[in-house]
Design a protein around this motif. Sequence first.
Motif, PDB file in Angstrom:
ATOM      1  N   GLN A  77      99.629 -65.028  31.060  1.00 56.01           N
ATOM      2  CA  GLN A  77     100.824 -65.874  31.114  1.00 56.01           C
ATOM      3  C   GLN A  77     101.873 -65.378  30.119  1.00 56.01           C
ATOM      4  O   GLN A  77     103.061 -65.263  30.428  1.00 56.01           O
ATOM      5  CB  GLN A  77     100.435 -67.318  30.798  1.00 56.01           C
ATOM      6  N   LEU A  78     101.377 -65.046  28.924  1.00 59.23           N
ATOM      7  CA  LEU A  78     102.253 -64.559  27.856  1.00 59.23           C
ATOM      8  C   LEU A  78     102.990 -63.286  28.255  1.00 59.23           C
ATOM      9  O   LEU A  78     104.158 -63.098  27.906  1.00 59.23           O
ATOM     10  CB  LEU A  78     101.373 -64.262  26.632  1.00 59.23           C
ATOM     11  N   ILE A  79     102.296 -62.404  28.991  1.00 57.77           N
ATOM     12  CA  ILE A  79     102.939 -61.152  29.394  1.00 57.77           C
ATOM     13  C   ILE A  79     103.544 -61.268  30.790  1.00 57.77           C
ATOM     14  O   ILE A  79     103.989 -60.285  31.364  1.00 57.77           O
ATOM     15  CB  ILE A  79     101.947 -59.955  29.344  1.00 57.77           C
ATOM     16  N   GLY A  80     103.532 -62.478  31.339  1.00 62.69           N
ATOM     17  CA  GLY A  80     104.232 -62.744  32.592  1.00 62.69           C
ATOM     18  C   GLY A  80     103.567 -62.154  33.814  1.00 62.69           C
ATOM     19  O   GLY A  80     104.252 -61.755  34.767  1.00 62.69           O
ATOM     20  N   LEU A  81     102.222 -62.092  33.818  1.00 62.92           N
ATOM     21  CA  LEU A  81     101.547 -61.465  34.964  1.00 62.92           C
ATOM     22  C   LEU A  81     100.453 -62.359  35.551  1.00 62.92           C
ATOM     23  O   LEU A  81      99.500 -61.867  36.143  1.00 62.92           O
ATOM     24  CB  LEU A  81     100.945 -60.118  34.544  1.00 62.92           C
ATOM     25  N   SER A  82     100.639 -63.678  35.416  1.00 60.10           N
ATOM     26  CA  SER A  82      99.617 -64.594  35.938  1.00 60.10           C
ATOM     27  C   SER A  82      99.364 -64.364  37.420  1.00 60.10           C
ATOM     28  O   SER A  82      98.234 -64.431  37.894  1.00 60.10           O
ATOM     29  CB  SER A  82     100.059 -66.040  35.738  1.00 60.10           C
ATOM     30  N   ASP A  83     100.429 -64.027  38.154  1.00 62.23           N
ATOM     31  CA  ASP A  83     100.266 -63.870  39.610  1.00 62.23           C
ATOM     32  C   ASP A  83      99.573 -62.566  39.975  1.00 62.23           C
ATOM     33  O   ASP A  83      99.200 -62.369  41.120  1.00 62.23           O
ATOM     34  CB  ASP A  83     101.631 -63.958  40.307  1.00 62.23           C
ATOM     35  N   LYS A  84      99.378 -61.676  39.009  1.00 64.24           N
ATOM     36  CA  LYS A  84      98.743 -60.385  39.303  1.00 64.24           C
ATOM     37  C   LYS A  84      97.299 -60.351  38.820  1.00 64.24           C
ATOM     38  O   LYS A  84      96.698 -59.273  38.713  1.00 64.24           O
ATOM     39  CB  LYS A  84      99.514 -59.237  38.632  1.00 64.24           C
ATOM     40  N   ARG A  85      96.744 -61.502  38.501  1.00 67.52           N
ATOM     41  CA  ARG A  85      95.430 -61.534  37.852  1.00 67.52           C
ATOM     42  C   ARG A  85      94.365 -60.754  38.622  1.00 67.52           C
ATOM     43  O   ARG A  85      93.522 -60.108  38.027  1.00 67.52           O
ATOM     44  CB  ARG A  85      94.959 -62.975  37.634  1.00 67.52           C
TER      45      ARG A  85
END
Lengths: 222, 245
Positions: free
Chosen positions: B125-133
């Motif tokens: 979330q912090l690095i803005g990649l929650s959707d790429k998990r």
Amino acid sequence: MDIFQLDYFMEVFGKILKYLPNTLLISLYALFFSLILGLILALVRQYKVRVLSQIVMVYNSFFRGTPFVAQLFMFYYGLAQFSETIRRMSPFTALVVVLTLNFSAYMSEEIRAAINSVDKGQYEAALSIGMPPVRALRRIVIPQAARVAIPGLFSGFINLIKDTSVGFIIGVKDMMAGASIEINLAFRYLECYGVVLIVYWILTTILTFLQSRMEKHLNRAY
Amino acid sequence: MIEIQNLVKHFGTLKVLDGISFRLEKGQVLAVIGPSGTGKSTLLRCINFLERPNQGIIHIGDTQVNAAKASCKEILALRKHTSMVFQNYNLFKNKTALQNVMEPMVAVQGMSAQEAEKRALEILQLIGLSDKRDSYPSRLSGGQQQRVGIGRAMAVNPDVILFDEPTSSLDPELVGEVLEVIRNLARQHRTMIITTHEMNFARSVADRVIFLSNGKIAEEGTPEEVFDHPQQERTRQFLRKFSAN
């Protein structure tokens, strides 16, 4: 006399098939030991262990560069002159030993190429987060290398199964030996060798099918 | 706190690092600048022993290692204090973005998978990649891969993160998103050492700057001192090339 007797073929099929477990057993033993030996040889070469690495190079060159039958005879008849252990060895064991020596040379090259194909950065990244070297190999490098190595190792295994048939010359009781026994009774070459070829063919076809399934699975992963 | 004393590294007869010493306080950001081939990457790789230094003392947190006689155990201890962001990302190719961030927590710190996943999701979330998990690295852009690389480096909560030219392999339009993540870490007062060719970035994010030339520290100071009032001719020459562009 008919050229091909179907009744006899069916009858002898069952008799020769009884030797299949022996063929499979030899193959599996040899596969198991040659994988272990192959991995060790691969690591010795990969990490350039002094002196041993050069010996492995000669070893691989020798076993890949000479015919398997000649190696088997050299071991079972030639070296037997000097070694009590080999003289006492059953043909079964001798075949497993020479198959192992031969195929470990092939396997080690496959395994080494696979380890080499994994980018060095993968190992370094694992070290950089504090993984001990062995764990880095186990969790990161080997899973990636296995994916590369498996198709080649599988082809090697299929060749190994076929090569077990040479063992009957030194007295191993495999399907070829079964066929020879029947031939000595009825002199029907066509049916007996027909059975052997068909059983081998079915066996390798099943394995090739499994191999392509496995490769599809491996290619899908990432 | 991190302290390096008299670090020396040869490759054959070539002396790549020639007695490097510096000290960095907790929460500070150090930028290492200098011409290509001057030992910047080697310096970072010596700090975590990806390259074994020939001599020198490395002191991070409560671990002090003498390079000349470092044991495997000491090297491992040192690596647990550090983590690294690589120029070409080096994400674990056989693991998803989430698993990459989880890996250090699971395989090094022995955290349970559940707890690691929770922490890793926070980091994504912090690095803005929650959707790429669940994406594998091959499905991510360079910028996204490098952000995951930073996430993985954060995961061990290290005393110092080493950034080895983190934006050098990126297309120009992707540099910004990665620098932004690093800037955020600087705002949180993470201790970091960054080698970079992005002078403006170095100036704005660093507390201290080292100019490395021929394996030696040619100049050292605050960004103002090094960039605005360089004392050495070599530093001036180097910086002129950047202002000329």
